[in-house]
Scaffold this active site. Structure first.
Site, mmCIF file in Angstrom:
data_model
loop_
_atom_site.group_PDB
_atom_site.id
_atom_site.type_symbol
_atom_site.label_atom_id
_atom_site.label_comp_id
_atom_site.label_asym_id
_atom_site.label_seq_id
_atom_site.Cartn_x
_atom_site.Cartn_y
_atom_site.Cartn_z
ATOM 1 C CG ASP A 189 -2.056 -0.802 1.214
ATOM 2 O OD1 ASP A 189 -2.586 -0.954 0.112
ATOM 3 O OD2 ASP A 189 -2.475 -1.307 2.265
HETATM 4 C C1 BGC Z 1 0.139 1.681 6.175
HETATM 5 C C2 BGC Z 1 -0.231 0.429 5.454
HETATM 6 C C3 BGC Z 1 -1.724 0.398 5.302
HETATM 7 C C4 BGC Z 1 -2.173 1.653 4.580
HETATM 8 C C5 BGC Z 1 -3.649 1.727 4.341
HETATM 9 C C6 BGC Z 1 -0.404 2.876 5.458
HETATM 10 O O1 BGC Z 1 -0.111 4.013 6.183
HETATM 11 O O2 BGC Z 1 1.531 1.768 6.296
HETATM 12 O O3 BGC Z 1 0.228 -0.701 6.145
HETATM 13 O O4 BGC Z 1 -2.104 -0.736 4.585
HETATM 14 O O5 BGC Z 1 -1.775 2.782 5.299
HETATM 15 O O6 BGC Z 1 -4.366 1.964 5.502
HETATM 16 C C1 NOJ Z 2 -1.624 -3.550 5.510
HETATM 17 C C2 NOJ Z 2 -2.806 -3.802 4.638
HETATM 18 O O1 NOJ Z 2 -3.877 -4.294 5.382
HETATM 19 C C3 NOJ Z 2 -2.490 -4.764 3.540
HETATM 20 O O2 NOJ Z 2 -3.571 -4.847 2.673
HETATM 21 C C4 NOJ Z 2 -1.241 -4.321 2.830
HETATM 22 O O3 NOJ Z 2 -1.001 -5.220 1.833
HETATM 23 C C5 NOJ Z 2 -0.083 -4.167 3.776
HETATM 24 N N1 NOJ Z 2 -0.443 -3.226 4.777
HETATM 25 C C6 NOJ Z 2 1.206 -3.764 3.099
HETATM 26 O O4 NOJ Z 2 1.226 -2.428 2.771
#
Ligand code: BGC
Ligand code: NOJ
Length: 812
Positions: free
Chosen positions: A483
């Site tokens: 993400d």
């Molecule tokens: C986090 C991710 C998360 C994304 C969406 C980011 O700030 O680091 O792990 O999946 O936000 O909420």
């Molecule tokens: C947390 C999210 O829930 C997941 O969907 C994502 O793949 C990971 N962060 C990595 O960014």
């Protein structure tokens, strides 16, 4: 240092020091009513949706940490104390917290009185039951004043924390007999209220927070408790609470049980009222009556235990490795059930407000619980697929209460659609229920738009095919699994979100090698499914796209020693020796090796060796290396994190199993096993001081080798790490894998393992599997016998349901 120990027979983690390095929590309930509870009684409850139906209040990230919960205060005339140490923090003579399968027992003793609070949500019940057992262990009479405490949340957890000009004037309660009812907003649009009862006549109560505590006192020193007298306050606005006051006299050796019920009720519009402004309490009273004696509570708890026995009996192992066995048999499966229930919504790191159910998250979670609750997996698949669009794209998240896509986060995460193939095929392999493919499933939850689930899989597959970039590799969109690798965001404004800001996807050349590998792995699953269901032409069409993808990865995705991570907006390589920082990433190397791309040309082995050399560390495999040390506008959120944290070179535990599985493709069981142990929480118990989060569940991230303090975990419980590690250890390392033609047994283990045994229930039959490894092999099955009969290959064919079979597997 340890803060407790595992009690394997009772399937509990026993915390013996309340000052854990972070609150160590548990979850109660696994259907509609849920609670989070820490080892000192902190936490909160909600009905289905932690944002929209928050029942009790909790303050995240407070000072001190973990403030607010379901507390009992005991004034014994000498001291004021709580069985869980907090909130009073009076030094206890003994303390113990047992977190078990959806129940928690907190016991404290002080001045010769033992107080044991058992918390759980009985099956099929919209309530949390608390049994408080008080025991006098002295030779004197003890007179105790017991105050219970919960603080009501005004339902919407978000507005509860911000709209005080309204909130301070809406609170309403009713008090009748020993029950305190919370009915804020019930007279307008809400059809629900909450209640808190005790099964004894009360000698007083409080429902106004300020009266109970005193305006300037904390949770640790409520003025009423210190004074030993409630004030019978009735909340009108401000902050409503519920506190019962019960006086208990205990003769020497005597004990007494009090049963508290914290419940939730919904009433039909025409049944809301008993009389003007007096709520209809029938349903609350019915539930209270079900648990009005300790014996009834004990029966309900025993039912919950039996329920868990049945869930966990589907798959048990005996490897002789105590830590491995307890993870696979109990805790890893338990965590998978919790991620099934909550996706990424409510933990001590997820506030229950920001994130609902994730499309990719919930599909991945499925692989961890489908064998336990296949009916609920089925329902989940349909719910998830219903949030897809007709072009195969889908909402990134949906709200558990409405099951509708979340518009604020929107769509455009181009890995999302493919995960539906994983979820669905895992379900069919486990159950044989091909009928699910014919279920009519809408697009974007719109009535009239239904097509079969199978067609949803087709559009998922096509979504990648229809969104290829200049190298014939998948366009990444807002982000792929990572993400934080936002290749089209280009944000200069700190007030913008990296994920949802209007981005430069149009005309972008950003392609993902992670989605490439993912597409090959699950594209092949799609092809196999097409063949199984007689769609031969479709299978051929799909296979051609997969072959083309494999060829494109080899031509444009190989960097010489590993797979590159992506092409950026401008078409420049990411995760290559050409880059100054982050020359190598874990995700593309995980997925392309899992897909076996270039296996015969040595690419898989080389890529995995590069991972070992550059990404592996004492605490696990980091996500990228060297970490980003400055902000790269064209990479998005990833480079905002300091080196070693989160997606910037943290040990992101979710993706370590991809490398473990990649190693099993190459047949290197020793490496897979070494990686497994590095992040498996039971193996980290002794260094809890450093690791900090619970030794019984996985955390999303452990700070990486480049961090200020490597080895510190964060974001425990709600992470795809749970299902991926379970999947890797059970299906690839132990090698017990459901297939369309039977149960495969094809381990890839460390050569020093002499063997192991497994009991697996599958399609109604029970298999007692004994694996022997006489020659110290890592992979390869020499023979497989079922009830003494030699079977060709490595797969036990489907046997008659209802019976038990002895399976013997000898490795080469
Ligand atoms: C986090 C991710 C998360 C994304 C969406 C980011 O700030 O680091 O792990 O999946 O936000 O909420
Ligand atoms: C947390 C999210 O829930 C997941 O969907 C994502 O793949 C990971 N962060 C990595 O960014």
């Amino acid at each position: 240092m340890k803060y407790g120990h595992f009690d394997d027979n009772r399937r509990e983690y026993v915390i013996t020091n309340p000052r854990t390095p972070w609150p160590w929590i548990n979850y109660l309930g696994n259907e509609d009513f849920f609670s989070l509870i820490s080892n000192t009684g902190g936490g909160y409850s909600f009905y289905k949706d932690a944002k929209f139906r928050r029942i009790t209040r909790y303050r995240y990230n407070n000072v001190p940490m973990d403030s607010g919960g379901k507390y009992f205060y005991i004034n014994d005339g000498e001291s004021v104390w709580s069985p869980g140490w907090k909130p009073c923090k009076t030094e206890l003579d003994s303390y113990e917290c047992r977190h078990g399968m959806n129940y928690t027992i907190i016991k404290g003793t002080k001045n010769g009185v033992e107080a044991e609070a058992t918390y759980f949500v009985p099956l099929k019940t919209w309530a949390e039951v608390q049994k408080l057992t008080l025991r006098n262990t002295t030779n004197e009479v003890k007179k105790l004043k017991i105050f219970s405490f919960v603080e009501w949340c005004l339902w919407n957890a978000a507005s509860d924390m911000e709209n005080f000009q309204r909130n301070f004037s809406t609170g309403e309660v009713e008090i009748e007999d020993s029950v305190i009812y919370h009915k804020t907003e019930y007279k307008e649009r809400r059809n629900h209220y909450a209640y808190y009862s005790v099964n004894e006549p009360i000698q007083g109560f409080d429902t106004d927070r300020e009266t109970f505590f005193g305006l300037y006192n904390g949770f640790d020193e409520p003025q009423t408790v210190l004074e030993g007298a409630p004030r019978n306050s009735e909340a009108h606005g401000w902050s409503p609470i519920a506190s019962h006051f019960v006086e208990v006299t205990l003769q020497p050796g005597e004990s007494k049980d009090l049963v508290y019920v914290l419940g939730y009720v919904e009433n039909a519009q025409d049944e809301k009222w008993e009389s003007k402004n007096i709520i209809n309490k029938i349903k609350a009273k019915e539930t209270i009556a079900l648990f009005n004696t300790a014996a009834k509570v004990d029966t309900a708890l025993a039912e919950l235990r039996t329920y868990w026995d049945n869930l966990l009996n589907v798959f048990t192992i005996n490897t002789g490795e105590e830590k491995l066995d307890r993870m696979v048999n109990v805790w890893n499966q338990y965590q998978c059930m919790i991620t099934f229930c909550f996706s990424r919504s409510a933990s001590f790191f997820e506030s229950g407000i920001g994130r609902g159910m994730g499309f990719r998250d919930s599909n991945q979670d499925l692989v961890g619980f489908v064998h336990q609750i296949p009916e609920r997996a089925r329902e989940r698949i349909i719910d998830i697929a219903s949030t897809q669009f007709s072009d195969g794209g889908c909402y990134h998240q949906y709200q558990p209460l409405t099951k509708k896509g979340n518009n604020e986060i929107g769509q455009g995460f181009n890995d999302d659609p493919i995960w539906l193939i994983l979820g669905t095929t895992c379900y069919i392999k486990e159950t044989g229920d091909f009928g699910i493919l014919d279920e009519p499933v809408p697009f974007d939850n719109k009535e009239g738009s239904e097509v079969s689930l199978f067609q949803h899989l087709t559009v998922s597959f096509n979504h990648v095919v229809n969104n290829l970039g200049p190298h014939g590799l998948p366009l990444s969109g807002r982000a792929d699994w990572n993400d934080c690798l936002n290749l089209n965001c280009f944000s200069n404004d700190p007030n913008e979100s990296f994920q949802t800001t209007e981005n430069k996807t149009e005309g972008s050349k950003a392609e993902s090698l992670m989605i490439s590998g993912l597409f090959v792995v699950y594209g092949r699953e799609y092809v196999e499914l097409c063949k199984k269901t007689g769609n031969i032409v479709e299978a051929e069409r799909a296979q051609q796209h997969i072959d083309a993808m494999v060829a494109n990865v080899k031509s444009y995705g190989w960097d010489g020693e590993w797979f590159i991570r992506a092409y950026d907006y401008y078409g420049r390589k990411v995760g290559s020796t050409e880059n100054e920082e982050s020359k190598i990433f874990i995700e593309s190397n995980g997925w392309c090796t899992m897909a076996g791309i270039g296996l015969h040309e040595g690419m898989v082995a080389k890529a995995l060796d590069s991972v070992k050399e550059r990404l592996d560390s004492e605490h696990g495999i980091v996500l990228n290396n060297p970490p980003f040390t400055k902000y790269y506008i064209e990479y998005g959120e990833i480079s905002t994190y300091p080196p070693g944290y989160k997606e910037n070179a943290g040990v992101f535990c979710h993706n370590n199993p991809w490398i473990m599985i990649g190693e099993t493709v190459q047949g290197r069981g020793d490496r897979a096993w070494e990686y497994f142990r590095k992040i498996c929480p039971a193996y980290l118990e002794e260094k809890s001081d450093l690791h900090r989060t619970e030794p019984y569940v996985y955390a999303q991230m452990i700070s990486g080798k480049d961090a200020y303090l490597p080895g510190e975990a964060k974001n425990s419980w709600l992470t795809g790490t749970a299902s991926w590690n379970y999947y890797a250890i059970t299906q690839y390392i132990l090698g017990i894998r459901p297939t369309y033609s039977g149960l495969m047994v094809n381990p890839c283990i460390s050569p020093d393992w002499k063997g192991f045994s497994v009991v697996r229930k599958f399609r109604g039959a029970t298999y007692q599997i004994d694996v022997k490894n006489p020659n110290g092999a890592m992979k390869g099955v020499a023979s497989l016998k079922v009830d003494g009969k030699l079977i060709e290959g490595d797969t036990i064919p489907f046997m008659k349901a209802g019976a038990t079979y002895k399976v013997e597997v000898i490795m080469i």
